[in-house]
Design an enzyme around this catalytic site. Sequence first.
Site, PDB file in Angstrom:
ATOM      1  N   ILE A   1       0.898  -1.154   0.000  1.00  0.00           N
ATOM      2  CA  ILE A   1       0.000   0.000   0.000  1.00  0.00           C
ATOM      3  C   ILE A   1       0.936   1.203   0.000  1.00  0.00           C
ATOM      4  CG2 ILE A   1      -0.228  -0.211   2.534  1.00  0.00           C
ATOM      5  CD1 ILE A   1      -2.908   1.180   2.424  1.00  0.00           C
ATOM      6  N   SER A   2       0.715   2.165  -0.901  1.00  0.00           N
ATOM      7  CA  SER A   2       1.648   3.279  -1.066  1.00  0.00           C
ATOM      8  C   SER A   2       1.664   4.190   0.159  1.00  0.00           C
ATOM      9  CB  SER A   2       1.276   4.102  -2.289  1.00  0.00           C
ATOM     10  OG  SER A   2       1.213   3.288  -3.430  1.00  0.00           O
ATOM     11  N   GLN A   3       2.770   4.919   0.297  1.00  0.00           N
ATOM     12  CA  GLN A   3       2.914   5.944   1.327  1.00  0.00           C
ATOM     13  C   GLN A   3       1.771   6.965   1.160  1.00  0.00           C
ATOM     14  OE1 GLN A   3       6.146   8.363   0.188  1.00  0.00           O
ATOM     15  NE2 GLN A   3       6.358   9.410   2.149  1.00  0.00           N
TER      16      GLN A   3
END
Length: 205
Positions: A51-53
Amino acid sequence: MVRKQIEARGIKSPRVLAAFRQVPRHLFVSEALRDQAYGDYPLPIGEQQTISQPFIVAEMTQALDLGEDDRVLEIGTGSGYQAAILAQIVFRVYTIERKHSLYLQTRNLFDKLHYHNIVMKYADGTKGWQDESPFDGIIVTAGAPQIPDVLIDQLGEGGRLVVPVGNQHTQELIKIFRDGQNIRQTNLGGCRFVKLVGKHGWKDA
Ligand code: SAH
Protein backbone atom coordinates in the site's frame (compact mmCIF):
# COMPACT_ATOMS: atom_id res chain seq x y z
CA MET A 1 -1.36 12.13 9.19
CA VAL A 2 -3.20 14.64 7.03
CA ARG A 3 -1.73 17.77 8.59
CA LYS A 4 1.89 16.64 9.04
CA GLN A 5 2.46 14.38 6.05
CA ILE A 6 0.12 15.79 3.44
CA GLU A 7 -0.83 19.43 4.03
CA ALA A 8 2.64 20.35 5.29
CA ARG A 9 4.15 19.03 2.04
CA GLY A 10 2.04 21.21 -0.18
CA ILE A 11 -1.12 19.24 -1.00
CA LYS A 12 -3.76 21.98 -1.21
CA SER A 13 -6.74 20.48 -3.01
CA PRO A 14 -9.70 20.67 -0.56
CA ARG A 15 -11.26 17.60 -2.21
CA VAL A 16 -8.12 15.53 -1.71
CA LEU A 17 -7.70 16.64 1.91
CA ALA A 18 -11.36 15.91 2.66
CA ALA A 19 -11.07 12.43 1.11
CA PHE A 20 -8.05 11.65 3.30
CA ARG A 21 -9.99 12.67 6.40
CA GLN A 22 -12.86 10.35 5.45
CA VAL A 23 -11.11 7.08 4.53
CA PRO A 24 -9.96 4.93 7.50
CA ARG A 25 -6.54 3.77 6.24
CA HIS A 26 -6.16 1.19 9.05
CA LEU A 27 -8.94 -0.91 7.49
CA PHE A 28 -6.84 -1.35 4.34
CA VAL A 29 -3.89 -3.08 6.04
CA SER A 30 -3.71 -6.39 7.91
CA GLU A 31 -4.54 -6.40 11.62
CA ALA A 32 -0.89 -6.95 12.53
CA LEU A 33 0.08 -3.65 10.86
CA ARG A 34 -2.84 -1.56 12.04
CA ASP A 35 -0.85 0.53 14.51
CA GLN A 36 1.48 1.54 11.65
CA ALA A 37 -1.28 2.35 9.18
CA TYR A 38 -0.90 6.15 9.52
CA GLY A 39 2.92 6.16 9.32
CA ASP A 40 4.82 8.04 6.62
CA TYR A 41 5.78 4.94 4.57
CA PRO A 42 4.41 2.15 2.38
CA LEU A 43 3.41 -1.15 4.07
CA PRO A 44 3.27 -4.76 2.83
CA ILE A 45 -0.17 -6.06 1.81
CA GLY A 46 0.82 -9.63 0.82
CA GLU A 47 1.89 -11.10 -2.56
CA GLN A 48 5.05 -8.92 -2.30
CA GLN A 49 2.93 -5.84 -2.98
CA THR A 50 2.54 -2.64 -0.95
CA ILE A 51 0.00 0.00 0.00
CA SER A 52 1.65 3.28 -1.07
CA GLN A 53 2.91 5.94 1.33
CA PRO A 54 0.04 8.36 2.14
CA PHE A 55 1.82 11.37 0.58
CA ILE A 56 2.29 9.68 -2.78
CA VAL A 57 -1.41 8.70 -2.85
CA ALA A 58 -2.28 12.35 -2.16
CA GLU A 59 0.16 13.69 -4.76
CA MET A 60 -1.14 11.40 -7.51
CA THR A 61 -4.77 12.10 -6.61
CA GLN A 62 -4.21 15.86 -6.68
CA ALA A 63 -2.39 15.60 -10.02
CA LEU A 64 -5.48 13.96 -11.55
CA ASP A 65 -7.41 17.18 -10.88
CA LEU A 66 -10.73 15.37 -10.41
CA GLY A 67 -14.31 16.57 -10.19
CA GLU A 68 -17.48 14.95 -8.86
CA ASP A 69 -18.81 13.87 -12.26
CA ASP A 70 -15.57 12.20 -13.34
CA ARG A 71 -14.98 8.55 -14.17
CA VAL A 72 -11.54 7.28 -13.24
CA LEU A 73 -9.61 4.12 -14.05
CA GLU A 74 -7.02 2.76 -11.62
CA ILE A 75 -4.50 0.07 -12.61
CA GLY A 76 -3.29 -1.89 -9.56
CA THR A 77 -6.06 -2.09 -6.95
CA GLY A 78 -3.85 -3.69 -4.28
CA SER A 79 -5.24 -2.90 -0.83
CA GLY A 80 -7.98 -0.69 -2.31
CA TYR A 81 -6.89 2.41 -0.40
CA GLN A 82 -6.17 4.57 -3.45
CA ALA A 83 -9.48 3.51 -5.04
CA ALA A 84 -11.34 4.39 -1.83
CA ILE A 85 -9.76 7.87 -1.80
CA LEU A 86 -10.77 8.36 -5.44
CA ALA A 87 -14.30 7.09 -4.69
CA GLN A 88 -14.83 9.94 -2.20
CA ILE A 89 -14.17 12.48 -4.93
CA VAL A 90 -15.53 11.16 -8.23
CA PHE A 91 -18.70 9.64 -9.68
CA ARG A 92 -17.25 6.22 -10.39
CA VAL A 93 -13.94 4.37 -10.01
CA TYR A 94 -12.96 1.43 -12.22
CA THR A 95 -10.06 -0.54 -10.82
CA ILE A 96 -8.10 -3.53 -12.14
CA GLU A 97 -5.92 -6.02 -10.20
CA ARG A 98 -3.92 -8.90 -11.68
CA LYS A 99 -3.34 -10.91 -8.47
CA HIS A 100 -6.38 -13.02 -7.78
CA SER A 101 -5.99 -13.18 -4.00
CA LEU A 102 -5.71 -9.39 -3.71
CA TYR A 103 -8.66 -8.95 -6.06
CA LEU A 104 -10.88 -11.18 -3.88
CA GLN A 105 -9.73 -9.74 -0.59
CA THR A 106 -10.25 -6.14 -1.68
CA ARG A 107 -13.57 -6.85 -3.36
CA ASN A 108 -14.84 -8.20 -0.04
CA LEU A 109 -13.56 -5.14 1.77
CA PHE A 110 -15.32 -2.75 -0.64
CA ASP A 111 -18.57 -4.70 -0.09
CA LYS A 112 -18.14 -4.55 3.67
CA LEU A 113 -17.43 -0.80 3.64
CA HIS A 114 -20.26 -0.12 1.14
CA TYR A 115 -18.17 1.42 -1.61
CA HIS A 116 -20.88 1.18 -4.25
CA ASN A 117 -19.18 3.42 -6.80
CA ILE A 118 -16.10 1.22 -7.20
CA VAL A 119 -16.18 -1.36 -10.00
CA MET A 120 -13.47 -4.02 -9.96
CA LYS A 121 -11.98 -6.31 -12.55
CA TYR A 122 -9.49 -9.17 -12.28
CA ALA A 123 -7.36 -8.70 -15.40
CA ASP A 124 -4.14 -7.33 -16.90
CA GLY A 125 -4.62 -3.60 -16.44
CA THR A 126 -1.91 -2.63 -18.93
CA LYS A 127 -4.60 -3.10 -21.59
CA GLY A 128 -6.85 -0.60 -19.83
CA TRP A 129 -10.64 -1.09 -19.80
CA GLN A 130 -11.73 -0.46 -23.38
CA ASP A 131 -15.47 -1.07 -22.84
CA GLU A 132 -15.71 1.63 -20.19
CA SER A 133 -13.46 4.17 -21.90
CA PRO A 134 -13.00 7.11 -22.39
CA PHE A 135 -11.99 8.10 -18.86
CA ASP A 136 -11.51 11.55 -17.34
CA GLY A 137 -8.55 10.24 -15.37
CA ILE A 138 -6.32 7.16 -15.36
CA ILE A 139 -3.94 6.36 -12.50
CA VAL A 140 -1.34 3.60 -12.63
CA THR A 141 -0.16 2.56 -9.17
CA ALA A 142 2.67 0.27 -10.30
CA GLY A 143 5.88 1.19 -12.13
CA ALA A 144 5.78 0.95 -15.94
CA PRO A 145 8.81 0.52 -18.24
CA GLN A 146 7.39 3.21 -20.56
CA ILE A 147 4.26 5.32 -20.87
CA PRO A 148 1.57 2.88 -22.05
CA ASP A 149 0.08 4.23 -25.33
CA VAL A 150 -3.01 2.03 -24.89
CA LEU A 151 -3.91 4.01 -21.78
CA ILE A 152 -3.43 7.39 -23.49
CA ASP A 153 -5.88 6.15 -26.14
CA GLN A 154 -8.49 5.50 -23.42
CA LEU A 155 -8.37 9.09 -22.14
CA GLY A 156 -11.21 11.39 -23.13
CA GLU A 157 -10.70 14.97 -24.34
CA GLY A 158 -9.04 16.87 -21.48
CA GLY A 159 -8.27 13.56 -19.73
CA ARG A 160 -5.31 13.14 -17.35
CA LEU A 161 -3.04 10.11 -16.88
CA VAL A 162 -0.64 9.73 -13.95
CA VAL A 163 1.91 6.92 -14.18
CA PRO A 164 5.27 6.05 -12.58
CA VAL A 165 7.79 5.29 -15.34
CA GLY A 166 11.35 3.96 -15.11
CA ASN A 167 13.34 0.92 -14.07
CA GLN A 168 13.32 -0.99 -10.78
CA HIS A 169 15.58 1.51 -9.06
CA THR A 170 14.49 4.94 -10.22
CA GLN A 171 11.11 6.02 -11.47
CA GLU A 172 9.58 9.36 -12.31
CA LEU A 173 5.95 10.24 -11.81
CA ILE A 174 4.68 11.37 -15.22
CA LYS A 175 1.47 13.28 -15.87
CA ILE A 176 -0.06 13.27 -19.36
CA PHE A 177 -2.76 15.72 -20.36
CA ARG A 178 -4.76 14.99 -23.49
CA ASP A 179 -5.63 18.19 -25.27
CA GLY A 180 -7.25 17.35 -28.62
CA GLN A 181 -4.53 15.81 -30.79
CA ASN A 182 -1.85 17.17 -28.48
CA ILE A 183 -0.36 15.28 -25.57
CA ARG A 184 1.21 17.43 -22.88
CA GLN A 185 3.63 15.76 -20.48
CA THR A 186 4.97 16.93 -17.13
CA ASN A 187 7.33 15.28 -14.68
CA LEU A 188 6.15 15.38 -11.06
CA GLY A 189 9.38 13.97 -9.59
CA GLY A 190 10.91 10.75 -8.32
CA CYS A 191 8.99 7.83 -6.81
CA ARG A 192 9.26 4.11 -6.23
CA PHE A 193 6.60 1.50 -7.01
CA VAL A 194 6.38 -2.26 -7.43
CA LYS A 195 6.43 -3.40 -11.06
CA LEU A 196 3.54 -3.11 -13.46
CA VAL A 197 3.48 -6.62 -14.94
CA GLY A 198 1.60 -7.43 -18.13
CA LYS A 199 1.32 -7.17 -21.89
CA HIS A 200 2.29 -3.48 -22.03
CA GLY A 201 4.33 -3.55 -18.82
CA TRP A 202 7.22 -5.66 -17.49
CA LYS A 203 7.22 -9.26 -18.66
CA ASP A 204 7.67 -10.76 -15.19
CA ALA A 205 7.79 -9.65 -11.58
N1 SAH B 1 -3.14 1.26 -5.39
C1 SAH B 1 -2.68 0.24 -4.48
C2 SAH B 1 -1.17 0.00 -4.64
C3 SAH B 1 -0.90 -1.45 -4.73
S1 SAH B 1 0.71 -1.94 -5.26
C4 SAH B 1 -3.08 0.55 -3.05
O1 SAH B 1 -3.66 1.62 -2.79
O2 SAH B 1 -2.88 -0.30 -2.17
C5 SAH B 1 0.48 -2.24 -6.98
C6 SAH B 1 -0.56 -3.25 -7.37
O3 SAH B 1 -0.55 -3.32 -8.80
C7 SAH B 1 -0.31 -4.67 -6.88
O4 SAH B 1 -1.46 -5.13 -6.21
C8 SAH B 1 -0.06 -5.46 -8.17
O5 SAH B 1 -0.53 -6.80 -8.10
C9 SAH B 1 -0.85 -4.65 -9.17
N2 SAH B 1 -0.48 -4.82 -10.57
C10 SAH B 1 0.77 -4.95 -11.13
N3 SAH B 1 0.67 -5.09 -12.47
C11 SAH B 1 -0.65 -5.04 -12.78
C12 SAH B 1 -1.41 -5.14 -14.00
N4 SAH B 1 -0.83 -5.32 -15.18
N5 SAH B 1 -2.76 -5.04 -13.92
C13 SAH B 1 -3.39 -4.88 -12.74
N6 SAH B 1 -2.73 -4.81 -11.56
C14 SAH B 1 -1.39 -4.88 -11.57
